[in-house]
Structures are given as structure tokens and as C-alpha cells.
Design an enzyme around this catalytic site. Structure first.
Site, mmCIF file in Angstrom:
data_model
loop_
_atom_site.group_PDB
_atom_site.id
_atom_site.type_symbol
_atom_site.label_atom_id
_atom_site.label_comp_id
_atom_site.label_asym_id
_atom_site.label_seq_id
_atom_site.Cartn_x
_atom_site.Cartn_y
_atom_site.Cartn_z
ATOM 1 N N ARG A 1 11.917 -6.432 4.424
ATOM 2 C CA ARG A 1 11.918 -4.968 4.504
ATOM 3 C C ARG A 1 12.821 -4.524 5.669
ATOM 4 O O ARG A 1 13.603 -3.587 5.533
ATOM 5 C CB ARG A 1 10.481 -4.469 4.705
ATOM 6 C CG ARG A 1 10.343 -2.996 4.965
ATOM 7 C CD ARG A 1 8.920 -2.519 4.742
ATOM 8 N NE ARG A 1 7.996 -2.911 5.797
ATOM 9 C CZ ARG A 1 6.673 -2.691 5.761
ATOM 10 N NH1 ARG A 1 6.121 -2.117 4.722
ATOM 11 N NH2 ARG A 1 5.905 -3.063 6.758
ATOM 12 N N ARG B 1 -9.122 1.335 9.820
ATOM 13 C CA ARG B 1 -8.764 -0.057 10.092
ATOM 14 C C ARG B 1 -9.852 -0.774 10.878
ATOM 15 O O ARG B 1 -9.723 -1.966 11.135
ATOM 16 C CB ARG B 1 -7.481 -0.095 10.906
ATOM 17 C CG ARG B 1 -6.231 -0.452 10.105
ATOM 18 C CD ARG B 1 -5.085 -0.321 11.058
ATOM 19 N NE ARG B 1 -3.904 -1.061 10.740
ATOM 20 C CZ ARG B 1 -2.844 -0.535 10.151
ATOM 21 N NH1 ARG B 1 -2.853 0.701 9.736
ATOM 22 N NH2 ARG B 1 -1.766 -1.265 9.990
ATOM 23 N N LYS C 1 0.832 -1.214 0.000
ATOM 24 C CA LYS C 1 0.000 0.000 0.000
ATOM 25 C C LYS C 1 0.864 1.259 0.000
ATOM 26 O O LYS C 1 0.617 2.191 -0.756
ATOM 27 C CB LYS C 1 -0.931 0.039 1.230
ATOM 28 C CG LYS C 1 -1.866 -1.140 1.356
ATOM 29 C CD LYS C 1 -2.850 -0.970 2.517
ATOM 30 C CE LYS C 1 -2.199 -0.910 3.888
ATOM 31 N NZ LYS C 1 -1.551 -2.160 4.301
ATOM 32 N N ARG D 1 -0.143 -8.765 13.648
ATOM 33 C CA ARG D 1 -0.729 -7.739 12.788
ATOM 34 C C ARG D 1 -1.683 -8.359 11.764
ATOM 35 O O ARG D 1 -2.717 -7.787 11.438
ATOM 36 C CB ARG D 1 0.384 -6.946 12.085
ATOM 37 C CG ARG D 1 1.108 -5.984 13.044
ATOM 38 C CD ARG D 1 2.472 -5.580 12.523
ATOM 39 N NE ARG D 1 2.440 -4.749 11.347
ATOM 40 C CZ ARG D 1 3.464 -4.584 10.513
ATOM 41 N NH1 ARG D 1 4.608 -5.215 10.731
ATOM 42 N NH2 ARG D 1 3.348 -3.792 9.482
HETATM 43 P P1 AMP Z 1 1.197 0.547 9.431
HETATM 44 O O1 AMP Z 1 2.387 1.392 9.147
HETATM 45 O O2 AMP Z 1 -0.034 0.989 8.696
HETATM 46 O O3 AMP Z 1 1.475 -0.932 9.231
HETATM 47 O O4 AMP Z 1 0.845 0.736 10.977
HETATM 48 C C1 AMP Z 1 1.762 0.357 11.987
HETATM 49 C C2 AMP Z 1 1.050 0.285 13.329
HETATM 50 O O5 AMP Z 1 0.525 1.583 13.662
HETATM 51 C C3 AMP Z 1 -0.163 -0.638 13.383
HETATM 52 O O6 AMP Z 1 0.190 -1.983 13.627
HETATM 53 C C4 AMP Z 1 -0.944 -0.026 14.544
HETATM 54 O O7 AMP Z 1 -0.373 -0.347 15.794
HETATM 55 C C5 AMP Z 1 -0.732 1.461 14.308
HETATM 56 N N1 AMP Z 1 -1.764 2.014 13.415
HETATM 57 C C6 AMP Z 1 -1.576 2.551 12.174
HETATM 58 N N2 AMP Z 1 -2.729 2.957 11.638
HETATM 59 C C7 AMP Z 1 -3.684 2.659 12.559
HETATM 60 C C8 AMP Z 1 -5.098 2.815 12.580
HETATM 61 N N3 AMP Z 1 -5.769 3.340 11.544
HETATM 62 N N4 AMP Z 1 -5.753 2.406 13.716
HETATM 63 C C9 AMP Z 1 -5.101 1.888 14.752
HETATM 64 N N5 AMP Z 1 -3.781 1.683 14.790
HETATM 65 C C10 AMP Z 1 -3.066 2.074 13.693
#
Ligand code: AMP
Length: 197
Positions: free
Chosen positions: A127, A88, A13, A150
Site C-alpha cells: 500500500r 479498539r 476494512k 500494530r
Molecule cells: P488505522 O488507520 O485504523 O490503521 O489507525 C492508524 C493509527 O491511528 C493506529 O495505529 C493508532 O495509532 C491510531 N488510532 C486509530 N484509531 C484508533 C483508536 N480507535 N484508538 C486508538 N488509536 C487509534
């Protein structure tokens, strides 16, 4: 153009969002990036979010909704934005819907990235390795353990958004398994067919 990119962690993404930013002159709003910046800056939000993020759980809806609400009011979002990693949960999706309708704005499309989950763990572990090789510090949650968590959180809390946006006729499905350029081409085709300009 206002888009949501929906898909499991490691689905590509962020990579595709960056390309769309360059192509369409819109901004990428990655809640993960914003939260990581808050952790780094040791803000109150960052201090509260760090542990939750490191173990692969979601930070509370209210925290994330506030971050996004503040951000989309910035002038650079006027031309459009790509939400990467938000919403999310259905509660976040409801909050976003309210935010946009208050501003008389609408979403153009929700791009769902489908991927083979067995390759995702390998992708994020790679990564992390590449970041180290380039002299950087890898994300604390790009480990096999946090990634398993995750993915579970994605299935439980985020996957319901597929039906949520399909019901609103906004969902467009992209096969995210191919090389970056091939996925990018498919996105362009879909956007060309669904988004006016
Ligand atoms: P990402 O970079 O999108 O994989 O996000 C990394 C981490 O940030 C996630 O595993 C969550 O702990 C937190 N996070 C990011 N976006 C959200 C969201 N929309 N709602 C809740 N937690 C988030």
C-alpha cells in the site's frame, strides 16, 4: 444502519467501508483518517497523537472517544455510520455503548474480518509502495516495523472485542482473504440476513 468493522490493520476494512458508504448512503467514521487529518492540520490532538501513531501504538482512549462522540452528533450520521478502526479497546467499546444508549441508538452488526496475518505486512508495505508510485506520501506507520507493532497491539488490545461482541450476539465473521468483490458479496449476504434496511 450502524456497523463496526473489526479486524487487524491491512484487513481491507477501509476498502469495504467505502463501498458500503456508496451502496447504503451512510458515512464512514475512520478514527485513523480523523487522527491523520488532525496530525496534518497540526491541531493539539494531532500534535499529541503523531508520535504514538508513527510507532504503531494506540492513542489514549479518552482522545479517540471524544473525537467519535463529537462526530456522531453531526447531522450526516443520522442515517447511519460505519465505524472503521473504532472501538479498539474494551474501554472504547464500553464508551461507545454508553454513547449509543444515551441517544437511544443500537448497533446492527459487528463485522469481523479474518485474515492470514502473514500476508498483512506485505499488504501494507505494498500500500505504501503504491502510494509513492501514484505520487503521494505514504502513511508513516505503513512500514514493516510499525506494522509488526500494530499487529501486536491488535492482538493484545483489540482482539478481546471479538468475544465482547459475540456475547452481545452482534458478531458476524467475514473471510477477508479473497478478492475485494468476493469479500463485498459476502458482506452483502450477511447484511441482507441481519439488517432490516
Ligand atoms: P488505522 O488507520 O485504523 O490503521 O489507525 C492508524 C493509527 O491511528 C493506529 O495505529 C493508532 O495509532 C491510531 N488510532 C486509530 N484509531 C484508533 C483508536 N480507535 N484508538 C486508538 N488509536 C487509534
Amino acid at each position: 444502519m450502524r456497523l463496526i468493522l473489526l479486524g487487524p490493520p491491512g484487513a481491507g476494512k477501509g476498502t469495504q467501508a467505502q463501498r458500503l458508504v456508496a451502496k447504503h448512503g451512510i458515512v464512514q467514521l475512520s478514527t485513523g483518517d480523523m487522527l491523520r487529518a488532525a496530525v496534518k492540520a497540526e491541531t493539539q490532538t494531532g500534535l499529541e497523537a503523531k508520535e504514538v501513531m508513527d510507532r504503531g501504538d494506540l492513542v489514549p482512549d479518552a482522545t479517540v472517544v471524544k473525537i467519535v462522540a463529537d462526530r456522531i452528533d453531526e447531522p450526516d450520521c443520522a442515517n447511519g455510520f460505519i465505524l472503521d478502526g473504532f472501538p479498539r479497546t474494551t474501554a472504547q467499546a464500553d464508551a461507545l455503548g454508553q454513547m449509543l444508549s444515551d441517544k437511544h441508538l443500537a448497533l446492527d452488526a459487528v463485522l469481523q474480518f479474518t485474515v492470514d496475518e502473514t500476508v498483512l505486512v506485505k499488504r501494507v508495505v505494498n500500500r505504501a509502495r503504491e502510494t509513492v508510485a501514484a505520487g503521494g506520501t505514504p502513511r508513516a506507520d505503513d512500514t514493516a516495523e510499525a506494522m509488526t507493532k500494530r499487529l501486536q497491539v491488535y492482538r493484545d488490545q483489540t482482539e478481546p472485542l471479538i468475544a465482547y461482541y459475540a456475547d452481545k450476539s452482534l458478531l458476524r465473521v467475514i473471510d477477508g482473504m479473497g478478492p475485494i468483490d468476493v469479500v463485498a458479496e459476502k458482506i452483502d449476504e450477511i447484511l441482507g440476513a441481519t439488517v432490516a434496511a
